[in-house]
Design a protein around this motif. Structure first.
Motif, PDB file in Angstrom:
ATOM      1  N   GLY A  31      23.433 -76.454  -0.898  1.00 56.78           N
ATOM      2  CA  GLY A  31      24.842 -76.448  -1.271  1.00 56.78           C
ATOM      3  C   GLY A  31      25.762 -76.663  -0.096  1.00 56.78           C
ATOM      4  N   ASP A  32      26.864 -77.400  -0.332  1.00 55.89           N
ATOM      5  CA  ASP A  32      27.939 -77.562   0.641  1.00 55.89           C
ATOM      6  C   ASP A  32      27.439 -78.048   1.997  1.00 55.89           C
ATOM      7  OD1 ASP A  32      30.519 -77.616   1.475  1.00 55.89           O
ATOM      8  OD2 ASP A  32      30.810 -75.447   1.527  1.00 55.89           O
ATOM      9  N   GLY A  33      26.607 -79.094   1.968  1.00 55.63           N
ATOM     10  CA  GLY A  33      26.140 -79.714   3.206  1.00 55.63           C
ATOM     11  C   GLY A  33      24.854 -79.153   3.762  1.00 55.63           C
ATOM     12  N   LEU A  34      24.342 -78.076   3.189  1.00 53.40           N
ATOM     13  CA  LEU A  34      23.102 -77.456   3.675  1.00 53.40           C
ATOM     14  C   LEU A  34      21.929 -77.938   2.833  1.00 53.40           C
ATOM     15  CD1 LEU A  34      22.013 -75.376   5.743  1.00 53.40           C
ATOM     16  CD2 LEU A  34      22.250 -73.644   3.941  1.00 53.40           C
ATOM     17  N   HIS A  35      20.871 -78.394   3.515  1.00 53.59           N
ATOM     18  CA  HIS A  35      19.726 -78.994   2.829  1.00 53.59           C
ATOM     19  C   HIS A  35      18.418 -78.409   3.348  1.00 53.59           C
ATOM     20  CE1 HIS A  35      22.104 -82.438   1.134  1.00 53.59           C
ATOM     21  NE2 HIS A  35      22.887 -82.083   2.147  1.00 53.59           N
ATOM     22  N   LEU A  36      17.460 -78.278   2.434  1.00 55.12           N
ATOM     23  CA  LEU A  36      16.090 -77.898   2.757  1.00 55.12           C
ATOM     24  C   LEU A  36      15.226 -79.149   2.801  1.00 55.12           C
ATOM     25  CD1 LEU A  36      14.026 -75.336   2.881  1.00 55.12           C
ATOM     26  CD2 LEU A  36      13.480 -76.072   0.539  1.00 55.12           C
ATOM     27  N   VAL A  37      14.289 -79.197   3.754  1.00 55.50           N
ATOM     28  CA  VAL A  37      13.260 -80.234   3.758  1.00 55.50           C
ATOM     29  C   VAL A  37      11.911 -79.518   3.741  1.00 55.50           C
ATOM     30  CG1 VAL A  37      12.273 -82.225   4.946  1.00 55.50           C
ATOM     31  CG2 VAL A  37      14.739 -81.793   5.074  1.00 55.50           C
ATOM     32  N   THR A  38      11.030 -79.910   2.812  1.00 54.89           N
ATOM     33  CA  THR A  38       9.748 -79.235   2.667  1.00 54.89           C
ATOM     34  C   THR A  38       8.668 -80.203   2.225  1.00 54.89           C
ATOM     35  OG1 THR A  38       8.582 -77.421   1.541  1.00 54.89           O
ATOM     36  CG2 THR A  38      10.299 -78.566   0.283  1.00 54.89           C
ATOM     37  N   ASP A  39       7.438 -79.885   2.607  1.00 56.72           N
ATOM     38  CA  ASP A  39       6.282 -80.615   2.090  1.00 56.72           C
ATOM     39  C   ASP A  39       5.488 -79.747   1.126  1.00 56.72           C
ATOM     40  OD1 ASP A  39       5.160 -78.782   3.811  1.00 56.72           O
ATOM     41  OD2 ASP A  39       3.986 -80.220   4.974  1.00 56.72           O
ATOM     42  N   GLY A  40       6.061 -78.604   0.741  1.00 57.05           N
ATOM     43  CA  GLY A  40       5.379 -77.676  -0.145  1.00 57.05           C
ATOM     44  C   GLY A  40       4.644 -76.574   0.577  1.00 57.05           C
ATOM     45  N   VAL A  41       4.587 -76.660   1.909  1.00 57.52           N
ATOM     46  CA  VAL A  41       3.955 -75.620   2.729  1.00 57.52           C
ATOM     47  C   VAL A  41       4.902 -75.172   3.839  1.00 57.52           C
ATOM     48  CG1 VAL A  41       1.994 -75.014   4.202  1.00 57.52           C
ATOM     49  CG2 VAL A  41       1.649 -76.514   2.229  1.00 57.52           C
ATOM     50  N   TYR A  42       5.480 -76.140   4.553  1.00 59.74           N
ATOM     51  CA  TYR A  42       6.439 -75.857   5.633  1.00 59.74           C
ATOM     52  C   TYR A  42       7.852 -76.188   5.164  1.00 59.74           C
ATOM     53  CZ  TYR A  42       3.130 -74.809   9.354  1.00 59.74           C
ATOM     54  OH  TYR A  42       2.180 -74.203  10.134  1.00 59.74           O
ATOM     55  N   GLN A  43       8.827 -75.519   5.806  1.00 58.25           N
ATOM     56  CA  GLN A  43      10.230 -75.732   5.478  1.00 58.25           C
ATOM     57  C   GLN A  43      11.066 -75.759   6.755  1.00 58.25           C
ATOM     58  OE1 GLN A  43      10.995 -72.208   3.167  1.00 58.25           O
ATOM     59  NE2 GLN A  43      10.155 -73.052   1.279  1.00 58.25           N
ATOM     60  N   MET A  44      12.106 -76.618   6.764  1.00 56.97           N
ATOM     61  CA  MET A  44      13.169 -76.559   7.750  1.00 56.97           C
ATOM     62  C   MET A  44      14.463 -76.814   7.000  1.00 56.97           C
ATOM     63  SD  MET A  44      14.608 -79.810   8.290  1.00 56.97           S
ATOM     64  CE  MET A  44      15.293 -79.670   9.926  1.00 56.97           C
ATOM     65  N   MET A  45      15.600 -76.619   7.661  1.00 58.53           N
ATOM     66  CA  MET A  45      16.856 -76.945   6.992  1.00 58.53           C
ATOM     67  C   MET A  45      17.789 -77.644   7.969  1.00 58.53           C
ATOM     68  SD  MET A  45      18.720 -73.237   6.402  1.00 58.53           S
ATOM     69  CE  MET A  45      19.539 -72.363   7.747  1.00 58.53           C
ATOM     70  N   PHE A  46      18.753 -78.375   7.397  1.00 62.15           N
ATOM     71  CA  PHE A  46      19.772 -79.003   8.239  1.00 62.15           C
ATOM     72  C   PHE A  46      21.119 -78.879   7.546  1.00 62.15           C
ATOM     73  CE2 PHE A  46      18.353 -82.651   5.664  1.00 62.15           C
ATOM     74  CZ  PHE A  46      19.550 -83.280   5.325  1.00 62.15           C
ATOM     75  N   LEU A  47      22.170 -78.867   8.376  1.00 64.04           N
ATOM     76  CA  LEU A  47      23.540 -78.697   7.903  1.00 64.04           C
ATOM     77  C   LEU A  47      24.342 -79.916   8.325  1.00 64.04           C
ATOM     78  CD1 LEU A  47      25.690 -76.851   6.600  1.00 64.04           C
ATOM     79  CD2 LEU A  47      26.007 -75.789   8.848  1.00 64.04           C
TER      80      LEU A  47
END
Length: 308
Positions: A31-47
């Motif tokens: 939401g509001d410019g914040l995004h999750l990136v995942t492969d189903g095991v690991y996660q990172m996020m970017f704003l």
């Protein structure tokens, strides 16, 4: 000669996350410019902000996907990077980001990275001691340190506008904690981190691993699991028959055999007790409860001083 693979319990529906597209990653807008990136095991996020992109972590498992995921949202470059902690499995692809990007981490993380000399994890240029508000354009992230938990320097990363909190390797939404309570360097601090998490005003939680985003309920559910682990250990250890231990250890001159036999007996009993309640409720209970019991028992003996 081949052996049959172990039969593990099915993953309960509550642990399942969204399907990962054929491209190998999912970008999910929080939401509001914040995004999750995942492969189903690991996660990172970017704003995404009007003045550049703030990337939080860079797991090698996602390394080739992060910049394409950012490009789906904005043509702005990554101008700021936050390291949650020093572990390579979460920031080992940090060299993909522009050299000139500001890199923020806790002081302990900076010390550890300077010692390791890993070109894939460039040294931080900004240091957090207790708390720092990172403001980029019209967006902000609050970087807080609440003491060691999973590792020294592990930061709480809070996006107040998006009501989202990120803390890596503590909460595993829908799953029991990974191997040995996530192999934490400070288990009392790791346990206390659950209460610190609940002190934030958030709706969405990013834990760094497994299939989906988390909620406050995931935190309280994991706390319940940990209470059951501790209670089972204390009950089974108190009821242990030391004569049985002596007989099984067999050699009175081998104290290591005695200790390991004792640990194995109450660990097995405690694991069975916990799994009877949690298998099918949290994914992976049958996989990692035994190692979690061993880790908690060690902390009860060495750190808390309640297991003798």
């Amino acid at each position: 000669m081949t052996s049959n693979p172990p039969a593990f319990a099915p993953v309960p529906p509550g642990a399942e996350g969204p399907a990962i597209p054929d491209q190998g990653y999912l970008r999910q807008e929080i939401g509001d410019g914040l995004h999750l990136v995942t492969d189903g095991v690991y996660q990172m996020m970017f704003l995404a902000t009007g003045d550049g992109v703030v990337a939080v972590d860079a797991p090698p498992a996602l390394g080739r996907f992060i910049l394409p995921a950012v490009a789906e949202v904005t043509s702005m470059p990554v101008t700021h990077v936050v390291y949650s902690h020093h572990h390579a499995d979460h920031i080992g692809a940090a060299s993909i980001y522009p050299e000139e990007a500001q890199r923020w981490a806790h002081r302990d993380t900076a010390v550890l990275l300077d010692r390791l000399h890993d070109k894939r994890r460039p040294s931080p240029t900004g240091i957090v001691d207790d708390s720092h508000v990172l403001t980029v354009g019209d967006q902000e992230l609050r970087l807080d340190y609440r003491g060691p938990n999973h590792s020294p320097g592990n930061l709480f990363v809070y996006a107040p506008r998006q009501r989202t909190l990120m803390l890596i390797d503590v909460i595993f939404p829908g799953w029991v904690p990974f191997d040995s309570l996530a192999q934490s360097t400070d288990i009392p601090g790791w346990v206390d981190a659950h209460d610190h998490i609940l002190g934030y005003d958030f709706d969405t939680f990013v834990g760094g691993h497994v299939s989906r985003l988390g909620t406050r309920e995931d935190v309280t559910l994991q706390q319940e699991y940990l209470r059951d682990v501790r209670a089972a250990i204390e009950e089974e250890r108190a009821g242990l028959d030391m004569q049985q231990v002596m007989q099984r250890a067999s050699d009175p001159k081998n104290p290591w055999a005695f200790v390991e036999t004792m640990n194995d007996l109450f660990t097995t009993a405690a694991t069975n007790s916990v799994n009877a309640k949690w298998t099918g409720r949290l994914a992976g209970a049958d996989v990692y409860t035994r190692s979690n019991v061993r880790a908690m028992a060690s902390a009860l003996h060495i750190d808390y001083g309640t297991l003798h």
